[in-house]
Design a protein around this motif. Sequence first.
Motif, PDB file in Angstrom:
ATOM      1  N   ALA A  57      45.941  16.497  -1.258  1.00  0.00           N
ATOM      2  CA  ALA A  57      46.829  15.544  -0.585  1.00  0.00           C
ATOM      3  C   ALA A  57      47.736  14.929  -1.627  1.00  0.00           C
ATOM      4  O   ALA A  57      47.347  14.736  -2.786  1.00  0.00           O
ATOM      5  CB  ALA A  57      46.018  14.456   0.121  1.00  0.00           C
ATOM      6  N   SER A  58      48.973  14.605  -1.218  1.00  0.00           N
ATOM      7  CA  SER A  58      49.973  14.141  -2.179  1.00  0.00           C
ATOM      8  C   SER A  58      50.063  12.623  -2.282  1.00  0.00           C
ATOM      9  O   SER A  58      50.774  12.112  -3.155  1.00  0.00           O
ATOM     10  CB  SER A  58      51.351  14.711  -1.810  1.00  0.00           C
ATOM     11  OG  SER A  58      51.721  14.275  -0.506  1.00  0.00           O
ATOM     12  N   ASP A  59      49.382  11.881  -1.400  1.00  0.00           N
ATOM     13  CA  ASP A  59      49.344  10.421  -1.521  1.00  0.00           C
ATOM     14  C   ASP A  59      48.147   9.895  -0.722  1.00  0.00           C
ATOM     15  O   ASP A  59      47.464  10.654  -0.025  1.00  0.00           O
ATOM     16  CB  ASP A  59      50.652   9.772  -1.038  1.00  0.00           C
ATOM     17  CG  ASP A  59      50.989  10.103   0.413  1.00  0.00           C
ATOM     18  OD1 ASP A  59      50.074  10.071   1.273  1.00  0.00           O
ATOM     19  OD2 ASP A  59      52.164  10.383   0.689  1.00  0.00           O
ATOM     20  N   GLY A  60      47.907   8.592  -0.824  1.00  0.00           N
ATOM     21  CA  GLY A  60      46.741   8.009  -0.179  1.00  0.00           C
ATOM     22  C   GLY A  60      46.778   8.091   1.331  1.00  0.00           C
ATOM     23  O   GLY A  60      45.753   8.277   1.989  1.00  0.00           O
ATOM     24  N   GLN A  61      47.969   7.967   1.907  1.00  0.00           N
ATOM     25  CA  GLN A  61      48.101   8.007   3.354  1.00  0.00           C
ATOM     26  C   GLN A  61      47.701   9.382   3.900  1.00  0.00           C
ATOM     27  O   GLN A  61      46.954   9.500   4.874  1.00  0.00           O
ATOM     28  CB  GLN A  61      49.535   7.671   3.738  1.00  0.00           C
ATOM     29  CG  GLN A  61      49.741   7.339   5.206  1.00  0.00           C
ATOM     30  CD  GLN A  61      51.149   6.816   5.444  1.00  0.00           C
ATOM     31  OE1 GLN A  61      52.134   7.564   5.368  1.00  0.00           O
ATOM     32  NE2 GLN A  61      51.259   5.524   5.717  1.00  0.00           N
ATOM     33  N   GLU A  62      48.225  10.420   3.276  1.00  0.00           N
ATOM     34  CA  GLU A  62      47.865  11.781   3.682  1.00  0.00           C
ATOM     35  C   GLU A  62      46.375  12.037   3.431  1.00  0.00           C
ATOM     36  O   GLU A  62      45.689  12.675   4.247  1.00  0.00           O
ATOM     37  CB  GLU A  62      48.709  12.788   2.906  1.00  0.00           C
ATOM     38  CG  GLU A  62      48.443  14.238   3.297  1.00  0.00           C
ATOM     39  CD  GLU A  62      49.244  15.227   2.451  1.00  0.00           C
ATOM     40  OE1 GLU A  62      49.036  16.447   2.620  1.00  0.00           O
ATOM     41  OE2 GLU A  62      50.050  14.783   1.600  1.00  0.00           O
ATOM     42  N   ALA A  63      45.853  11.531   2.320  1.00  0.00           N
ATOM     43  CA  ALA A  63      44.443  11.735   1.990  1.00  0.00           C
ATOM     44  C   ALA A  63      43.526  11.072   3.006  1.00  0.00           C
ATOM     45  O   ALA A  63      42.498  11.638   3.403  1.00  0.00           O
ATOM     46  CB  ALA A  63      44.154  11.178   0.591  1.00  0.00           C
ATOM     47  N   LEU A  64      43.902   9.861   3.457  1.00  0.00           N
ATOM     48  CA  LEU A  64      43.061   9.155   4.422  1.00  0.00           C
ATOM     49  C   LEU A  64      42.998   9.916   5.737  1.00  0.00           C
ATOM     50  O   LEU A  64      41.912  10.083   6.322  1.00  0.00           O
ATOM     51  CB  LEU A  64      43.597   7.743   4.640  1.00  0.00           C
ATOM     52  CG  LEU A  64      42.790   6.858   5.583  1.00  0.00           C
ATOM     53  CD1 LEU A  64      41.377   6.654   5.053  1.00  0.00           C
ATOM     54  CD2 LEU A  64      43.487   5.505   5.783  1.00  0.00           C
ATOM     55  N   ALA A  65      44.141  10.394   6.204  1.00  0.00           N
ATOM     56  CA  ALA A  65      44.156  11.165   7.457  1.00  0.00           C
ATOM     57  C   ALA A  65      43.344  12.445   7.313  1.00  0.00           C
ATOM     58  O   ALA A  65      42.578  12.829   8.214  1.00  0.00           O
ATOM     59  CB  ALA A  65      45.604  11.490   7.846  1.00  0.00           C
ATOM     60  N   MET A  66      43.489  13.108   6.162  1.00  0.00           N
ATOM     61  CA  MET A  66      42.740  14.341   5.932  1.00  0.00           C
ATOM     62  C   MET A  66      41.244  14.055   5.843  1.00  0.00           C
ATOM     63  O   MET A  66      40.416  14.820   6.368  1.00  0.00           O
ATOM     64  CB  MET A  66      43.235  15.004   4.641  1.00  0.00           C
ATOM     65  CG  MET A  66      42.636  16.376   4.379  1.00  0.00           C
ATOM     66  SD  MET A  66      43.368  17.132   2.905  1.00  0.00           S
ATOM     67  CE  MET A  66      45.076  17.336   3.467  1.00  0.00           C
ATOM     68  N   PHE A  87      44.260   2.456  -5.146  1.00  0.00           N
ATOM     69  CA  PHE A  87      43.493   1.238  -4.876  1.00  0.00           C
ATOM     70  C   PHE A  87      43.259   1.079  -3.376  1.00  0.00           C
ATOM     71  O   PHE A  87      42.135   0.865  -2.917  1.00  0.00           O
ATOM     72  CB  PHE A  87      44.235   0.004  -5.416  1.00  0.00           C
ATOM     73  CG  PHE A  87      44.282  -0.099  -6.900  1.00  0.00           C
ATOM     74  CD1 PHE A  87      43.186  -0.575  -7.609  1.00  0.00           C
ATOM     75  CD2 PHE A  87      45.417   0.277  -7.597  1.00  0.00           C
ATOM     76  CE1 PHE A  87      43.230  -0.689  -9.001  1.00  0.00           C
ATOM     77  CE2 PHE A  87      45.472   0.175  -8.977  1.00  0.00           C
ATOM     78  CZ  PHE A  87      44.379  -0.304  -9.677  1.00  0.00           C
ATOM     79  N   GLU A  88      44.356   1.177  -2.609  1.00  0.00           N
ATOM     80  CA  GLU A  88      44.227   1.005  -1.162  1.00  0.00           C
ATOM     81  C   GLU A  88      43.418   2.141  -0.545  1.00  0.00           C
ATOM     82  O   GLU A  88      42.647   1.926   0.388  1.00  0.00           O
ATOM     83  CB  GLU A  88      45.612   0.929  -0.517  1.00  0.00           C
ATOM     84  CG  GLU A  88      45.527   0.622   0.987  1.00  0.00           C
ATOM     85  CD  GLU A  88      46.896   0.465   1.638  1.00  0.00           C
ATOM     86  OE1 GLU A  88      46.939   0.344   2.884  1.00  0.00           O
ATOM     87  OE2 GLU A  88      47.909   0.470   0.903  1.00  0.00           O
ATOM     88  N   LEU A  89      43.589   3.348  -1.074  1.00  0.00           N
ATOM     89  CA  LEU A  89      42.806   4.473  -0.543  1.00  0.00           C
ATOM     90  C   LEU A  89      41.309   4.205  -0.716  1.00  0.00           C
ATOM     91  O   LEU A  89      40.521   4.421   0.215  1.00  0.00           O
ATOM     92  CB  LEU A  89      43.191   5.763  -1.267  1.00  0.00           C
ATOM     93  CG  LEU A  89      42.371   7.004  -0.899  1.00  0.00           C
ATOM     94  CD1 LEU A  89      42.504   7.329   0.583  1.00  0.00           C
ATOM     95  CD2 LEU A  89      42.781   8.196  -1.762  1.00  0.00           C
ATOM     96  N   CYS A  90      40.917   3.745  -1.900  1.00  0.00           N
ATOM     97  CA  CYS A  90      39.503   3.420  -2.119  1.00  0.00           C
ATOM     98  C   CYS A  90      39.032   2.368  -1.119  1.00  0.00           C
ATOM     99  O   CYS A  90      37.960   2.507  -0.511  1.00  0.00           O
ATOM    100  CB  CYS A  90      39.293   2.907  -3.543  1.00  0.00           C
ATOM    101  SG  CYS A  90      39.442   4.158  -4.824  1.00  0.00           S
ATOM    102  N   GLN A  91      39.813   1.327  -0.955  1.00  0.00           N
ATOM    103  CA  GLN A  91      39.431   0.250  -0.046  1.00  0.00           C
ATOM    104  C   GLN A  91      39.320   0.743   1.393  1.00  0.00           C
ATOM    105  O   GLN A  91      38.377   0.390   2.115  1.00  0.00           O
ATOM    106  CB  GLN A  91      40.443  -0.892  -0.144  1.00  0.00           C
ATOM    107  CG  GLN A  91      40.429  -1.605  -1.486  1.00  0.00           C
ATOM    108  CD  GLN A  91      41.596  -2.565  -1.645  1.00  0.00           C
ATOM    109  OE1 GLN A  91      42.594  -2.492  -0.924  1.00  0.00           O
ATOM    110  NE2 GLN A  91      41.489  -3.459  -2.630  1.00  0.00           N
ATOM    111  N   ARG A  92      40.286   1.559   1.817  1.00  0.00           N
ATOM    112  CA  ARG A  92      40.277   2.049   3.198  1.00  0.00           C
ATOM    113  C   ARG A  92      39.098   2.994   3.432  1.00  0.00           C
ATOM    114  O   ARG A  92      38.469   2.963   4.496  1.00  0.00           O
ATOM    115  CB  ARG A  92      41.602   2.759   3.505  1.00  0.00           C
ATOM    116  CG  ARG A  92      42.821   1.841   3.436  1.00  0.00           C
ATOM    117  CD  ARG A  92      42.938   0.955   4.662  1.00  0.00           C
ATOM    118  NE  ARG A  92      43.251   1.725   5.846  1.00  0.00           N
ATOM    119  CZ  ARG A  92      44.502   2.048   6.223  1.00  0.00           C
ATOM    120  NH1 ARG A  92      45.532   1.660   5.465  1.00  0.00           N
ATOM    121  NH2 ARG A  92      44.704   2.723   7.316  1.00  0.00           N
TER     122      ARG A  92
END
Length: 424
Positions: A57-66, A87-92
């Motif tokens: 994934a190329s950013d946290g938003q794409e990674a979270l959905a994946m 940081f936000e990806l870890c938190q989410r």
Amino acid sequence: MPASGGEGAAGNSPNYHVTSSNRVADARILIVDDSPLMLTVIARHLRNYGFTNISEASDGQEALAMALEWRPDIVLTDLIMPNMDGFELCQRLRGHASFKDIPILVLTGMDKSDDRSAVFSAGATDLITKPIDRLELIGRIRVHLDHLYLIKRLSEFQKNMDQELRLARSMQESLLPSKAVIADIEAAFPVTIGSHYEASQGLGGDLWGLVPLGSGKLKVFSADFSGHGVGSALNTFRLHTFMSSGTILAESPAAWMAQLNEYLCSVLPIGQFATMFCAVIDFDAGEVVHASAGVPSQLLSGSTAHEPFRLIDGTGYPLGLIQGATYEEVRSRFAPGGGLILYSDALIETPDPPRQVFTPERLAEFVNLKGRGMDCRRLPSEIVSYLERKAKQKPNDDLTIISLFHRNAVPGEDHLQAFDGGVK
């Protein structure tokens, strides 16, 4: 983000393979970085070492959905990315129940302690410092995956054990008199019966029962095996099976307990034993005969609602220790208004002596103040409530309390008096 020299050399490295279990090699690994080159380099490292189940994934938003769709086993993420940073990806991820335990490895060039602390506060499991060393990367991934699967195996084991314990607890509780059995006894004899049973570790070593003997006689007994937990619970099954086998013919408490002693001496491991109290109530004769094997002093009131409960001797050889042991019988009056209270030693050992809430004497005082006139069925729960309120803890051993009252010709009124039992 440019690759380091060490990373570029990775493509020429030998094709080493993961030597952990297949489960580790098949782990789902999600790599998150806004640099296509870095994604390629890290993925190549992983494939060179035998990992094949990889997504990028190329950013946290794409990674979270994946992550929500693919359910990775481990996440490798950069920190500085557009749309949603690391940081936000870890938190989410940590905010989602499905990802509260998965390893999140942050790839970072941060070297200040405050910055690194912020990464862990966001929910990261570990940090891998850039430039990335491929052996460190693979080693960290393997360690965290092994740990993850160990935790999962332990959780599955715990879940299975909990199910087995619930089944075993249900089976053990089925050995005790059910509400229907107690109701039948109360219909057949002029008695009211209350009880409380609680194992200290899910399974326990206490057993009690009611046995109609005919001719207006009722046997009541309480046994407490040494220790607690699974081993003690197995001993209750042994004893119950023997008692239900039809090979015990003795009616008198002393002879009956002598037979039980011979059996337990033959089956119990060395050092294990049971204490027991047994009483046979003859309602036609208005008397009770009891024998004991190493129990605390139990409580008896022979007749009338005004006669106080007194302590009766509980000494005697515990069952299962000495072959050929004999037991003494004591005969007492037991008329309408009388009562019998049996309990296991956890009641007078909580907290540990000398700080215990109840001694046998304080228990007798409590019952004489609060129990007379009370519905017998409520008395065990009243005792337990007082114990836990004063002790501020649960008993460390299995706890059994049985109250059996000979019904009065005229029922007394329910009256509860204050009691402090001298407990500070």
